[in-house]
Design a protein around this motif. Structure first.
Motif, PDB file in Angstrom:
ATOM      1  N   HIS A 144      -7.433  -1.252   1.492  1.00 22.39           N
ATOM      2  CA  HIS A 144      -7.265  -1.193   2.944  1.00 22.39           C
ATOM      3  C   HIS A 144      -8.177  -0.125   3.516  1.00 22.39           C
ATOM      4  CE1 HIS A 144      -5.410  -0.273   6.862  1.00 22.39           C
ATOM      5  NE2 HIS A 144      -5.202  -1.570   6.877  1.00 22.39           N
ATOM      6  N   GLY A 171      -2.936   3.876  -0.520  1.00 24.51           N
ATOM      7  CA  GLY A 171      -2.560   3.020  -1.639  1.00 24.51           C
ATOM      8  C   GLY A 171      -3.670   2.733  -2.611  1.00 24.51           C
ATOM      9  N   GLN A 172      -4.812   3.403  -2.492  1.00 26.79           N
ATOM     10  CA  GLN A 172      -5.954   3.130  -3.386  1.00 26.79           C
ATOM     11  C   GLN A 172      -5.999   4.139  -4.519  1.00 26.79           C
ATOM     12  OE1 GLN A 172      -7.400   0.206  -2.653  1.00 26.79           O
ATOM     13  NE2 GLN A 172      -5.867   0.275  -1.043  1.00 26.79           N
ATOM     14  N   HIS A 194       0.832  -1.206   0.000  1.00 25.11           N
ATOM     15  CA  HIS A 194       0.000   0.000   0.000  1.00 25.11           C
ATOM     16  C   HIS A 194       0.866   1.256   0.000  1.00 25.11           C
ATOM     17  CE1 HIS A 194      -2.632  -3.126   1.865  1.00 25.11           C
ATOM     18  NE2 HIS A 194      -3.501  -2.595   1.028  1.00 25.11           N
TER      19      HIS A 194
END
Length: 214
Positions: free
Chosen positions: A208, A213-214, A26
């Motif tokens: 998450h 990290g998205q 992430h």
């Protein structure tokens, strides 16, 4: 002390083949000095799980890499007491005779080192149980979404995090190549190349809860 066979790592290969996103962190940072500890706290992370060799220390050393001292103090200020755990595939395992290396690390850093038979990435339940015991709460009452795993290996540290709904933080720069386990060194080189290939193909880590990290 050296690391011997890692059966958990071998078993995880087929899972990673089916879900290559398990290898993707992430967050990628050079080393622990670049971790945004304040932001992690703000995003709900309450526990940090650190790898040892080539993350906190030189390979098989039992003391913190000296340039990391300020970052470690900052980390411990924001994550005090029973909120940090060291999980190594050397210290604290059956490879660590009489758990001597684990005891030396605990004395040097003031942080518990997990004693475990199952190596990363297969020790997720052991990690959560240890964090619960440190907090003196019921076993497995720790929410894995509040845990971040920090380490230099994709196939062990990052996969451990991603298979247990934890946040995966990858340290890309090793402390030292001197004295490193030969198998781990080759595997790390392969992992770096694989990471680049997967990133170019748009492969992402599992979502998450922190949104990182998205």
């Amino acid at each position: 002390m050296v690391q011997w066979f890692n059966s958990a790592g071998v078993r995880s290969v087929w899972q990673v083949v089916r879900q290559p996103g398990l290898l993707m962190p992430h967050m990628a940072v050079a080393d622990i000095r670049s971790i945004p500890y304040e932001d992690l706290r703000a995003r709900g992370i309450r526990y940090l799980v650190f790898d040892k060799d080539n993350c906190l220390t030189a390979p098989y050393a039992e003391y913190l890499h000296p340039p990391f001292a300020d970052a470690w103090r900052r980390c411990r200020t924001l994550f005090p007491g029973a909120h940090v755990l060291i999980v190594s595939n050397s210290a604290g395992t059956a490879d660590d005779r009489d758990r001597w290396a684990a005891s030396q690390m605990e004395a040097a850093l003031g942080v518990p080192v997990l004693r475990h038979r199952r190596k990363k990435p297969g020790c997720g339940d052991d990690v959560l149980a240890a964090l619960g015991a440190m907090e003196d709460v019921a076993p497995h009452s720790i929410d894995p979404r509040h845990v971040a795993v920090v380490g230099d290996r994709l196939a062990t540290d990052v996969v451990l995090a991603n298979t247990n709904a934890m946040l995966a933080i990858w340290t890309t720069d090793i402390v030292s190549a001197a004295g490193d386990n030969a198998v781990a060194s080759v595997a790390r080189t392969i992992e770096h190349r694989l990471y680049g290939m997967l990133k170019r193909r748009g492969v992402r880590p599992p979502p998450h809860a922190s949104g990182i990290g998205q």
